[in-house]
Motif scaffolding. Structure first.
Motif, PDB file in Angstrom:
ATOM      1  N   HIS A 172      44.411  42.735  38.463  1.00 13.29           N
ATOM      2  CA  HIS A 172      44.997  43.350  37.269  1.00 13.29           C
ATOM      3  C   HIS A 172      44.079  44.433  36.700  1.00 13.29           C
ATOM      4  O   HIS A 172      44.560  45.456  36.191  1.00 13.29           O
ATOM      5  N   ASP A 173      42.773  44.228  36.780  1.00 19.91           N
ATOM      6  CA  ASP A 173      41.836  45.257  36.342  1.00 19.91           C
ATOM      7  C   ASP A 173      41.898  46.466  37.268  1.00 19.91           C
ATOM      8  O   ASP A 173      41.905  47.614  36.820  1.00 19.91           O
ATOM      9  N   MET A 174      41.913  46.212  38.557  1.00 22.43           N
ATOM     10  CA  MET A 174      41.956  47.283  39.549  1.00 22.43           C
ATOM     11  C   MET A 174      43.187  48.167  39.381  1.00 22.43           C
ATOM     12  O   MET A 174      43.136  49.383  39.592  1.00 22.43           O
ATOM     13  N   LEU A 175      44.311  47.543  38.989  1.00 24.96           N
ATOM     14  CA  LEU A 175      45.572  48.269  38.887  1.00 24.96           C
ATOM     15  C   LEU A 175      45.880  48.744  37.464  1.00 24.96           C
ATOM     16  O   LEU A 175      46.928  49.340  37.214  1.00 24.96           O
ATOM     17  N   GLY A 176      44.964  48.460  36.527  1.00 24.04           N
ATOM     18  CA  GLY A 176      45.137  48.943  35.171  1.00 24.04           C
ATOM     19  C   GLY A 176      46.259  48.286  34.407  1.00 24.04           C
ATOM     20  O   GLY A 176      46.852  48.900  33.508  1.00 24.04           O
ATOM     21  N   VAL A 177      46.591  47.037  34.721  1.00 22.94           N
ATOM     22  CA  VAL A 177      47.698  46.361  34.037  1.00 22.94           C
ATOM     23  C   VAL A 177      47.207  45.174  33.207  1.00 22.94           C
ATOM     24  O   VAL A 177      48.015  44.332  32.796  1.00 22.94           O
ATOM     25  N   ASN A 178      45.913  45.100  32.950  1.00 17.50           N
ATOM     26  CA  ASN A 178      45.412  44.037  32.081  1.00 17.50           C
ATOM     27  C   ASN A 178      45.759  44.361  30.632  1.00 17.50           C
ATOM     28  O   ASN A 178      46.004  45.511  30.257  1.00 17.50           O
ATOM     29  N   LEU A 179      45.773  43.351  29.793  1.00 13.74           N
ATOM     30  CA  LEU A 179      46.224  43.523  28.415  1.00 13.74           C
ATOM     31  C   LEU A 179      45.088  43.816  27.449  1.00 13.74           C
ATOM     32  O   LEU A 179      45.339  44.256  26.324  1.00 13.74           O
ATOM     33  N   GLY A 180      43.860  43.563  27.854  1.00 18.09           N
ATOM     34  CA  GLY A 180      42.729  43.757  26.953  1.00 18.09           C
ATOM     35  C   GLY A 180      41.908  44.984  27.319  1.00 18.09           C
ATOM     36  O   GLY A 180      42.299  45.814  28.146  1.00 18.09           O
ATOM     37  N   LYS A 181      40.767  45.097  26.697  1.00 21.46           N
ATOM     38  CA  LYS A 181      39.837  46.189  26.967  1.00 21.46           C
ATOM     39  C   LYS A 181      39.159  45.971  28.306  1.00 21.46           C
ATOM     40  O   LYS A 181      38.733  44.861  28.624  1.00 21.46           O
ATOM     41  N   ASN A 182      39.061  47.029  29.089  1.00 20.40           N
ATOM     42  CA  ASN A 182      38.424  46.912  30.398  1.00 20.40           C
ATOM     43  C   ASN A 182      36.926  46.701  30.265  1.00 20.40           C
ATOM     44  O   ASN A 182      36.263  47.390  29.474  1.00 20.40           O
ATOM     45  N   PRO A 183      36.360  45.767  31.036  1.00 19.41           N
ATOM     46  CA  PRO A 183      34.904  45.662  31.087  1.00 19.41           C
ATOM     47  C   PRO A 183      34.291  46.937  31.678  1.00 19.41           C
ATOM     48  O   PRO A 183      34.980  47.720  32.344  1.00 19.41           O
ATOM     49  N   LYS A 184      33.024  47.117  31.465  1.00 18.22           N
ATOM     50  CA  LYS A 184      32.326  48.311  31.944  1.00 18.22           C
ATOM     51  C   LYS A 184      32.453  48.482  33.448  1.00 18.22           C
ATOM     52  O   LYS A 184      32.512  49.606  33.957  1.00 18.22           O
ATOM     53  N   PHE A 185      32.488  47.376  34.177  1.00 17.17           N
ATOM     54  CA  PHE A 185      32.431  47.466  35.641  1.00 17.17           C
ATOM     55  C   PHE A 185      33.781  47.757  36.289  1.00 17.17           C
ATOM     56  O   PHE A 185      33.879  47.832  37.515  1.00 17.17           O
ATOM     57  N   VAL A 186      34.827  47.928  35.497  1.00 19.38           N
ATOM     58  CA  VAL A 186      36.174  48.120  36.040  1.00 19.38           C
ATOM     59  C   VAL A 186      36.471  49.604  36.247  1.00 19.38           C
ATOM     60  O   VAL A 186      36.087  50.448  35.443  1.00 19.38           O
ATOM     61  N   ARG A 187      37.177  49.897  37.331  1.00 19.23           N
ATOM     62  CA  ARG A 187      37.735  51.226  37.567  1.00 19.23           C
ATOM     63  C   ARG A 187      39.221  51.052  37.887  1.00 19.23           C
ATOM     64  O   ARG A 187      39.597  50.188  38.684  1.00 19.23           O
ATOM     65  N   ASN A 188      40.058  51.854  37.260  1.00 14.25           N
ATOM     66  CA  ASN A 188      41.500  51.785  37.466  1.00 14.25           C
ATOM     67  C   ASN A 188      41.879  52.604  38.694  1.00 14.25           C
ATOM     68  O   ASN A 188      41.932  53.833  38.646  1.00 14.25           O
TER      69      ASN A 188
END
Length: 220
Positions: A172-188
């Motif tokens: 969900h982080d990888m695809l940018g569909v999470n509901l909250g704020k992205n952690p620093k280590f995430v890239r969409n």
């Protein structure tokens, strides 16, 4: 490698159901992906025997390996499982199942004392027979050092920099569909991608060519 992770709200029965579903899908397409299932909170904490029963349930469902969180006391459990033929992936650093005991989602292993504890736990888990260890939200330099010190245990990083043997990112982080704020280590990886398949292919390519993670952007 197909990973099925769990948080404190997930039961063993839920994990077994999802492992079985993924295993069925892998068989259908004759895939050879390594299927790893998380042992949920409370399914391995009481005793080594409880851990064995829980791990066996996931293996019966189709898991090739089980993962459990924590260091120190978990080494004996890892050894017990490995001696009975169950491959184990350990998990150090930020451990989501016990995040409240850690004071929230914070980088782990900062400072000499904390770094020494993580390194000791990693070596204990390797000696116990773990063949993989997830390092989550651990400073990049420390993750690289731990990786060099574990010749028989492969490190998988998430928010742990480029120096690990492999990388993992929540879908969900990888695809940018999470509901909250992205952690620093995430890239969409959906940005600029025409499909989910293209986004996942871009993630794989970025990990292999070393452009993700970027220690200056995605690590500590």
């Amino acid at each position: 490698c197909q990973g099925l992770a769990s948080t404190a709200g997930v039961t063993l029965e839920t994990m077994a159901y999802h492992v079985e579903s993924v295993a069925r899908g892998l068989r259908r397409v004759q895939a050879t992906a390594w299927l790893l299932g998380d042992l949920p909170f409370g399914s391995y904490h009481e005793s080594k025997e409880q851990a064995m029963r829980s791990a066996a349930q996931l293996v019966h469902a189709g898991a090739h390996m089980v993962k459990l969180e924590g260091g120190g006391w978990t080494a004996d459990t890892v050894r017990f499982l490995v001696e009975r033929g169950i491959p184990v992936c350990a998990h150090l650093g930020l451990t989501p199942q016990t995040v409240h005991a850690l004071g929230g989602y914070r980088v782990q292993g900062r400072g000499d004392a904390a770094a020494l504890v993580l390194k000791r736990h990693a070596l204990e888990l390797q000696d116990a027979g773990a063949t993989m260890v997830v390092l989550e939200m651990v400073p990049a330099a420390l993750s690289a050092e731990i990786t060099r010190q574990l010749p028989t245990c492969h490190t998988i990083g998430i928010g742990a920099g480029q120096g690990t043997a492999g990388q993992v990112l929540v879908m969900h982080d990888m695809l940018g569909v999470n509901l909250g704020k992205n952690p620093k280590f995430v890239r969409n990886f959906m940005e600029g991608a025409g499909s989910v398949r293209d986004a996942m292919a871009a993630y794989v390519a970025a990990v292999k060519n070393g452009t993700f993670p970027d220690d200056a952007l995605h690590a500590w």
